[in-house]
Design a protein around this motif. Structure first.
Motif, PDB file in Angstrom:
ATOM      1  N   SER A  44       0.832  -1.208   0.000  1.00 40.02           N
ATOM      2  CA  SER A  44       0.000   0.000   0.000  1.00 40.02           C
ATOM      3  C   SER A  44       0.863   1.252   0.000  1.00 40.02           C
ATOM      4  O   SER A  44       0.543   2.242  -0.659  1.00 40.02           O
ATOM      5  N   GLN A  76      -7.171   0.600  -0.607  1.00 38.28           N
ATOM      6  CA  GLN A  76      -7.549  -0.657   0.042  1.00 38.28           C
ATOM      7  C   GLN A  76      -8.873  -0.494   0.785  1.00 38.28           C
ATOM      8  O   GLN A  76      -9.764  -1.312   0.649  1.00 38.28           O
ATOM      9  N   VAL A  77      -8.979   0.578   1.558  1.00 39.49           N
ATOM     10  CA  VAL A  77     -10.248   0.878   2.200  1.00 39.49           C
ATOM     11  C   VAL A  77     -10.712   2.207   1.600  1.00 39.49           C
ATOM     12  O   VAL A  77     -10.165   3.251   1.904  1.00 39.49           O
ATOM     13  N   ASP A  79     -12.415   5.538   0.952  1.00 41.31           N
ATOM     14  CA  ASP A  79     -12.765   6.563   1.918  1.00 41.31           C
ATOM     15  C   ASP A  79     -14.177   7.082   1.613  1.00 41.31           C
ATOM     16  O   ASP A  79     -14.411   8.269   1.564  1.00 41.31           O
ATOM     17  N   GLY A 136     -20.931  -5.273   0.316  1.00 43.98           N
ATOM     18  CA  GLY A 136     -19.517  -4.959   0.087  1.00 43.98           C
ATOM     19  C   GLY A 136     -19.085  -5.249  -1.342  1.00 43.98           C
ATOM     20  O   GLY A 136     -18.399  -4.456  -1.984  1.00 43.98           O
ATOM     21  N   GLN A 140     -17.892  -2.648  -4.347  1.00 49.90           N
ATOM     22  CA  GLN A 140     -16.641  -2.782  -5.088  1.00 49.90           C
ATOM     23  C   GLN A 140     -16.919  -2.749  -6.597  1.00 49.90           C
ATOM     24  O   GLN A 140     -16.153  -2.173  -7.358  1.00 49.90           O
ATOM     25  N   ASN A 162     -10.263  -8.223  -1.813  1.00 53.41           N
ATOM     26  CA  ASN A 162     -10.387  -8.632  -0.417  1.00 53.41           C
ATOM     27  C   ASN A 162     -11.845  -8.702   0.003  1.00 53.41           C
ATOM     28  O   ASN A 162     -12.629  -7.822  -0.313  1.00 53.41           O
TER      29      ASN A 162
ATOM     30  N   ASP B 170     -16.632  11.152  -1.204  1.00 50.77           N
ATOM     31  CA  ASP B 170     -15.381  10.438  -1.423  1.00 50.77           C
ATOM     32  C   ASP B 170     -14.231  11.437  -1.582  1.00 50.77           C
ATOM     33  O   ASP B 170     -13.760  11.679  -2.689  1.00 50.77           O
TER      34      ASP B 170
END
Lengths: 244, 292
Positions: A44, A76-77, A79, A136, A140, A162, B170
């Motif tokens: 990352s 990755q996460v 925001d 989730g 994505q 993930n 975002d």
């Protein structure tokens, strides 16, 4: 083989502790590269360095002429404020920023592109759903549809699969293959080595120091993976200054 | 039983100060409605409160030098509001303090300083005017000022809409595609301060934020998308102005608090019965769930 990204003795880190240490090398234009390594290996961190969120503490990243808006980055996460009242269509349409900018309108051509992107990730019929109601995996897919519209030359995906089921991962992997076929440069941090071996021609094995980088088959050998696993994850507060 | 016309309309026809109060709250509502909704969506609801208090010392200095002169107080209020917004932001970015904590420190200092300055130069009546405004004493200048602020607000919101919304949903994505985030944020903070200064003349420094935040919170219970929320917020603010002024006229209540209390009434009704997450909503829901 033109270069799309060049790392020159790149060191990235936090409070003087390196998380990516002395990385040298070139990502060629159109390459599809998996970045592999244990947790804390610096995957990352490397991506943040590429997209410019993190400034190098040594060396440099050369984007070979790419402007920041030619890079699409999936953190990755993400925001994203999932409670914000916005629907899937509007969320995906943000990917058009490069052509609409601050004030540009969204005309029929753009609307078609948005619908195409939503269809490409298999979310047709979800246009008016608010993002707070998505699972989730669906979220994505939304983020991938937005990436599609960004039409970027360099696409950086930080652990995109993930906590995603196999079917969604496969659908999204098809999009990655499509980008590769379109000669876009793609970097993806991944943990599923079987997936890497099956779909990614190149791999970079990272364990703070680069362990191996090249054709996937040569990189993901038992010997290299063992070497990566022995990497010390913790920062050493007593560490001496790096002489290199 | 009085005739509804006499009760609902006549006060505004007979008395100019009622008409002015109504026009003033209407103009305020059009600007504070959208600003309040955006503040709420950015989780900055209490920030509006803090900013409102921070206007006081500036307006008070204006008052000290030129009495109840609207321009001096407006300019003073704007300067103080911007200064606190910028200082709080700088402190948050350069120290360990989070923005809310640094803002809390600044606005409390501002409030105390403001009350001290007003008390040095004026009477308790002046102080009450500063704290609670005088919605029934709006003159032409103040009405023009409020209308001007509202017009500017609507124009700026239209221009900065996209980055403002994107920064709520975002922020990392916005940073990756554009540098407009920071200027849009600053422009928005400027709008917050301007609208609070407009509201300050009508409702005082303590209640100015009421017409901004209470209708926005009400809207959250009635609408699922941003545009509808803004519509509900503006309508709530306008209705609160109208009903509050009437209540103050007929029951002899102080006008500013009556307006905000009316908005508060709408809030409690929405909290209980609002279709989006109202507390009593489950009682009315059809009991069977859907097949898919």
């Amino acid at each position: 083989m033109t270069a799309q990204l060049q790392f020159r003795n790149l060191t990235l880190g936090y409070e003087r502790h390196p998380a990516v240490h002395h990385l040298d090398g070139v990502v060629t234009r159109g390459a599809l590269t998996a970045v592999v390594g244990p947790n804390g290996a610096g995957k990352s961190t490397l991506f943040k360095g590429i997209v410019g969120i993190l400034k190098p503490i040594g060396g440099s990243v050369d984007l070979c002429g790419l402007a920041p808006r030619d890079i699409a980055y999936l953190p990755q996460v993400a925001d994203v404020d999932r409670t914000f009242p916005i629907n899937v269509y509007d969320m995906v349409s943000m990917g058009l920023w490069k052509c609409t900018g601050l004030f540009g309108g969204i005309g029929r051509r753009e609307r078609d592109r948005i619908h195409e992107a939503i269809a490409a990730v298999g979310l047709t019929g979800f246009e008016n759903r608010s993002i707070g109601t998505l699972s989730g995996g669906q979220m994505q897919r939304v983020l991938f549809a937005r990436l599609l519209l960004q039409d970027a030359h360099l696409i950086v995906l930080d652990e995109p699969f993930n906590a995603i089921d196999a079917r969604t991962a496969n659908d999204l992997l098809d999009l990655v293959q499509r980008w590769h076929a379109e000669r876009r440069t793609v970097l993806a941090a991944l943990h599923d080595l079987e997936m890497v071996k099956a779909h990614f021609p190149d791999a970079l094995l990272l364990a703070r120091e680069p362990v191996a980088w090249g054709a996937t088959g040569d990189v993901l050998t038992a010997e290299n993976l063992l070497k990566a696993r022995h990497m010390c994850e913790a920062f050493d507060d007593e560490a001496h200054e790096c002489a290199a | 039983m009085t005739n509804p016309y006499d009760f609902l309309v006549s006060p505004f026809i007979e008395f100019e100060f009622m008409r002015r109060g109504l026009v003033g709250t209407l103009a305020l509502a059009l600007g504070t409605g959208p600003v309040g909704v955006i503040l709420m969506l950015r989780r900055m609801s209490l920030m509006g409160d803090a900013m409102a208090h921070s206007i006081l010392p500036g307006a008070a200095v204006g008052f000290l030098f030129s009495g109840l002169n609207i321009f001096a107080m407006t300019v003073g209020g704007l300067v103080a509001g911007f200064a606190v917004a910028v200082l709080a932001g700088v402190v948050a970015r350069t120290t360990e303090l989070k923005e809310d904590a640094s803002l809390a420190a600044f606005f409390l200092i501002s409030l105390a300083l403001g009350v001290t300055i007003v008390s040095m130069g004026g009477t308790n009546v002046d102080l009450l005017h500063f704290l609670f405004g005088s919605v029934l004493a709006l003159d032409d200048q103040i009405l023009l000022l409020i209308a001007g602020i509202t017009s500017i607000s609507l124009a700026v919101l239209a221009l900065a809409w996209r980055p403002l919304m994107l920064e709520c949903v975002d922020p990392a994505f916005l940073r990756s595609v554009s540098r407009a985030g920071a200027p849009a944020h600053m422009a928005f903070l400027a709008l917050v301060v301007m609208n609070l200064v407009g509201g300050f003349h009508a409702l005082g420094t303590l209640l100015a934020v009421g017409l901004m935040m209470v209708p926005a919170v009400v809207a959250r219970f009635w609408a699922r998308d941003v545009t509808a929320m803004i519509g509900v917020a503006v309508a709530t603010a306008v209705l609160s102005g109208y009903c509050g002024l009437l209540a103050s006229f007929h029951a002899g209540l102080p006008a500013g608090p009556a307006v905000i209390l009316t908005a508060g009434g709408f809030y409690f009704v929405s909290l209980l019965f609002g279709p989006v997450g109202g507390l009593l909503r489950p009682l009315f829901r059809r009991s069977r769930h859907l097949e898919a």
